[in-house]
Write an enzyme that holds these catalytic residues in place. Structure first.
Site, mmCIF file in Angstrom:
data_model
loop_
_atom_site.group_PDB
_atom_site.id
_atom_site.type_symbol
_atom_site.label_atom_id
_atom_site.label_comp_id
_atom_site.label_asym_id
_atom_site.label_seq_id
_atom_site.Cartn_x
_atom_site.Cartn_y
_atom_site.Cartn_z
ATOM 1 C CB VAL A 230 11.680 -3.323 -13.598
ATOM 2 C CG1 VAL A 230 11.988 -3.025 -15.067
ATOM 3 C CG2 VAL A 230 11.471 -4.820 -13.391
ATOM 4 C CG HIS B 2 2.537 -4.179 -12.756
ATOM 5 N ND1 HIS B 2 2.620 -2.845 -13.089
ATOM 6 C CD2 HIS B 2 1.996 -4.219 -11.511
ATOM 7 C CE1 HIS B 2 2.141 -2.118 -12.099
ATOM 8 N NE2 HIS B 2 1.761 -2.910 -11.125
ATOM 9 N N GLY C 65 7.138 -6.848 -5.657
ATOM 10 C CA GLY C 65 8.346 -6.192 -6.160
ATOM 11 C C GLY C 65 9.218 -5.698 -5.014
ATOM 12 C CD GLN C 66 14.005 -5.612 -2.334
ATOM 13 O OE1 GLN C 66 13.513 -6.695 -2.009
ATOM 14 N NE2 GLN C 66 14.513 -4.773 -1.444
#
Ligand code: PAF
Length: 254
Positions: free
Chosen positions: A172, A33, A143-144
C-alpha cells in the site's frame, strides 16, 4: 476484540469453530496493516493479529528502543478492522530466560537485507515459527513490501513442513508513491521528499535506471532478487531512517 497476553490464552482460541487467519505485526498500524486485516477477515472465521516488537530481529545499533509503540491506538484500529483477538505478549513471554533455539533460513536469509542486517531474518523466522505454533493458523498474512521476509517465511514453511498457507498482500502506497511503513514516521518533511526517489527509481522496473536514479543517495543495495515472483528491491538510508521497497517484475513474455 479480545486482548490476550499469554501463550496459554493465545493457544486456546476457538479453532474448532472454523478457520483462523493470523496477521503477525509489530504494531504502529497504518493502511498497510489494514489491508492485511481485511484480507484475513475476508477468508477466515477468526482473525488473530499479533502485536509484538520482536527484539530478536533488531541489530544492536538499530531502532528497537525508538520503534513507535501505541498499543491503545493499535487495539482500537484492530478492533475497528474486525480483528477478533489481539495477541500482545511481553518479551519474556516469548523469550523466557534460557531461550536458545533459533531458525536460520541460511542462503535466502543472508543476502540483501540479511547482508546489511545480520541476524534479522533469524529473528523474523524464529518469531514467525513461534507465532504459527502458538496460534496454529490456517493462513498467515504478510505484505509484499517486505518481499524478502515473504520469501524467507515461505521457505521456512516448506522446509519445516508447516501446515498453513502464506498469503501475500500488495504494497500500500501513499498518494506520492512512498510505500507505507511504520518507519516513515521518523522522516522530516524534507527527508520525506528525498525518500520519494526510492519508489520513483523502482517504478522504472529497470536495474540500470533505478541505480542511476538512486545515485547520490545512501544506498544499501538495489538488486533484482529472484524471489517468487522476481522483484527489483532496494534499501536506502535517508537521514537516520532506513527504508526498503520493491516492485514485482513482469514475467518475460512466453
Ligand atoms: O513485518 C513485520 O512486522 C515483522 O517482521 C513480523 C513479521 C511481525 C515479525 O516480527
Amino acid at each position: 476484540m479480545k486482548i490476550v497476553r499469554t501463550i496459554a490464552d493465545a493457544s486456546g482460541l476457538p479453532t474448532c469453530d472454523g478457520t483462523v487467519g493470523l496477521v503477525p505485526t509489530m504494531g504502529a498500524f497504518h493502511e498497510g496493516h489494514l489491508a492485511l486485516f481485511r484480507a484475513a477477515r475476508a477468508e477466515n472465521d477468526v482473525v488473530v493479529a499479533s502485536l509484538f516488537v520482536n527484539p530478536a530481529q533488531f541489530g544492536a545499533n538499530e531502532d528497537l528502543a525508538a520503534y513507535p509503540r501505541d498499543e491503545e491506538r493499535d487495539a482500537a484500529v484492530a478492533a475497528e478492522a474486525g480483528v477478533d483477538v489481539l495477541f500482545a505478549p511481553g518479551a519474556d513471554e516469548l523469550y523466557p530466560p534460557g531461550f536458545q533455539t533459533w531458525v536460520e533460513v541460511e542462503e535466502l536469509g543472508s543476502r540483501l537485507e540479511g547482508e546489511h542486517r545480520p541476524g534479522h531474518f533469524r529473528g523474523v523466522a524464529t518469531i514467525c515459527l513461534k507465532l504459527f505454533n502458538i496460534v496454529r493458523p490456517d493462513r498467515a498474512y504478510f505484505g509484499q513490501k517486505d518481499a524478502q521476509q515473504v520469501a524467507v517465511v515461505k521457505r521456512m514453511v516448506r522446509d519445516l513442513d508447516l501446515d498453513l498457507g502464506i498469503r501475500v498482500v500488495p504494497t500500500v502506497r501513499d498518494a506520492d508513491g512512498l510505500a507505507l511503513s511504520s518507519r516513515n514516521a521518523y522522516l522530516s518533511p524534507k527527508e520525506r521528499e528525498r525518500a520519494l526517489a526510492l519508489p520513483r527509481a523502482l517504478a522504472t522496473k529497470d536495474l540500470a535506471q533505478a541505480r542511476a536514479r538512486l545515485n547520490g543517495l545512501d544506498v544499501d543495495y538495489v538488486e533484482v532478487a529472484d524471489f517468487e515472483p522476481s522483484v527489483l528491491a532496494a534499501a536506502v538510508r535517508v537521514g537516520k531512517t532506513r527504508l526498503i521497497d520493491n516492485v514485482i517484475l513482469d514475467k518475460e513474455p512466453a
